[in-house]
Design an enzyme around this catalytic site. Structure first.
Site, PDB file in Angstrom:
ATOM      1  CG  HIS A  94      -6.753  -2.984   3.150  1.00 26.48           C
ATOM      2  ND1 HIS A  94      -6.055  -1.811   3.005  1.00 26.48           N
ATOM      3  CD2 HIS A  94      -7.970  -2.768   2.591  1.00 26.48           C
ATOM      4  CE1 HIS A  94      -6.815  -0.915   2.381  1.00 26.48           C
ATOM      5  NE2 HIS A  94      -7.981  -1.466   2.129  1.00 26.48           N
ATOM      6  CG  ASN A 150     -11.962  -0.664   4.111  1.00 28.59           C
ATOM      7  OD1 ASN A 150     -12.340  -1.082   5.201  1.00 28.59           O
ATOM      8  ND2 ASN A 150     -10.803  -0.051   3.943  1.00 28.59           N
ATOM      9  CD  GLN A 179     -14.733  -0.724  -2.520  1.00 30.58           C
ATOM     10  OE1 GLN A 179     -15.896  -0.979  -2.199  1.00 30.58           O
ATOM     11  NE2 GLN A 179     -14.131  -1.280  -3.548  1.00 30.58           N
ATOM     12  CB  SER A 180     -10.770   5.266  -1.066  1.00 27.47           C
ATOM     13  OG  SER A 180      -9.624   4.454  -0.952  1.00 27.47           O
ATOM     14  CG  HIS A 217      -8.686  -2.951  -2.343  1.00 25.62           C
ATOM     15  ND1 HIS A 217      -9.665  -2.269  -3.019  1.00 25.62           N
ATOM     16  CD2 HIS A 217      -8.457  -2.271  -1.203  1.00 25.62           C
ATOM     17  CE1 HIS A 217     -10.019  -1.207  -2.319  1.00 25.62           C
ATOM     18  NE2 HIS A 217      -9.310  -1.193  -1.200  1.00 25.62           N
ATOM     19  CG  ASP A 231      -2.065   0.957   1.094  1.00 19.44           C
ATOM     20  OD1 ASP A 231      -3.219   0.504   1.009  1.00 19.44           O
ATOM     21  OD2 ASP A 231      -1.825   2.192   1.067  1.00 19.44           O
TER      22      ASP A 231
HETATM   23  P1  AMP Z   1      -9.721   1.349   0.472  1.00 21.19           P
HETATM   24  O1  AMP Z   1      -9.837   2.625   1.261  1.00 21.19           O
HETATM   25  O2  AMP Z   1     -10.108   0.136   1.244  1.00 21.19           O
HETATM   26  O3  AMP Z   1     -10.438   1.468  -0.844  1.00 21.19           O
HETATM   27  O4  AMP Z   1      -8.188   1.144   0.177  1.00 21.19           O
HETATM   28  C1  AMP Z   1      -7.534   1.679  -0.915  1.00 21.19           C
HETATM   29  C2  AMP Z   1      -6.089   1.629  -0.591  1.00 21.19           C
HETATM   30  O5  AMP Z   1      -5.356   1.828  -1.784  1.00 21.19           O
HETATM   31  C3  AMP Z   1      -5.624   2.693   0.396  1.00 21.19           C
HETATM   32  O6  AMP Z   1      -5.058   2.061   1.535  1.00 21.19           O
HETATM   33  C4  AMP Z   1      -4.596   3.484  -0.398  1.00 21.19           C
HETATM   34  O7  AMP Z   1      -3.511   3.916   0.381  1.00 21.19           O
HETATM   35  C5  AMP Z   1      -4.163   2.474  -1.446  1.00 21.19           C
HETATM   36  N1  AMP Z   1      -3.635   3.040  -2.662  1.00 21.19           N
HETATM   37  C6  AMP Z   1      -4.109   4.065  -3.395  1.00 21.19           C
HETATM   38  N2  AMP Z   1      -3.356   4.276  -4.481  1.00 21.19           N
HETATM   39  C7  AMP Z   1      -2.367   3.356  -4.436  1.00 21.19           C
HETATM   40  C8  AMP Z   1      -1.248   3.044  -5.273  1.00 21.19           C
HETATM   41  N3  AMP Z   1      -0.997   3.735  -6.408  1.00 21.19           N
HETATM   42  N4  AMP Z   1      -0.431   2.027  -4.921  1.00 21.19           N
HETATM   43  C9  AMP Z   1      -0.676   1.325  -3.785  1.00 21.19           C
HETATM   44  N5  AMP Z   1      -1.701   1.556  -2.963  1.00 21.19           N
HETATM   45  C10 AMP Z   1      -2.543   2.560  -3.273  1.00 21.19           C
END
Ligand code: AMP
Length: 113
Positions: A101, A86, A93-94, A99, A30
């Site tokens: 974690h 998430n 979830q962003s 995915h 991450d």
């Molecule tokens: P979520 O909030 O569960 O959707 O997690 C998305 C995750 O993706 C977050 O922990 C971010 O830090 C991670 N993330 C976003 N962009 C990247 C990237 N380019 N490489 C690796 N991780 C990323």
């Protein structure tokens, strides 16, 4: 999906720090780690979230679940770890590509924030 961040990482269009890869999944660190070890496992096939999965996805979802322990072991998480998926707006979830974690190398708290 052409505008999906994690699809671009899977395709190698955006660089990542790879932890594990096979035909079905990619694991990478991450970019904003929330623990000393924080990696993500994604299916190579795009699916928005757990809410976007169907019976046909069962094999890849099972594969992810079964690979978690191997990836965790390769990251030195012999003392345990947390697995988080998430999902959706309330799940915070962003990135809209399913995915998993894996977080470790620190004591987690409960309940999560
Ligand atoms: P979520 O909030 O569960 O959707 O997690 C998305 C995750 O993706 C977050 O922990 C971010 O830090 C991670 N993330 C976003 N962009 C990247 C990237 N380019 N490489 C690796 N991780 C990323």
């Amino acid at each position: 999906m052409s505008d999906c961040l994690f699809c671009k990482i899977v395709e190698g269009e955006i660089p990542s720090s790879k932890v594990y890869e096979d035909d079905l999944i990619l694991a990478f660190n991450d970019v904003a780690p929330q623990a000393p070890v924080h990696c993500l496992i994604v299916p190579k096939k795009h699916m928005d979230s757990l809410d976007d999965t169907c019976e046909e996805d069962g094999a890849v979802l099972a594969h992810i679940m079964l690979k978690i322990k191997d990836i965790a072991a390769s990251l030195g998480l012999e003392n345990g770890y947390r697995v988080v998926i998430n999902t959706g707006e309330d799940g915070m979830q962003s990135v809209k590509h399913l995915h998993v974690h894996i977080l470790g190398k620190r004591k987690m708290s409960w309940p999560p924030g």
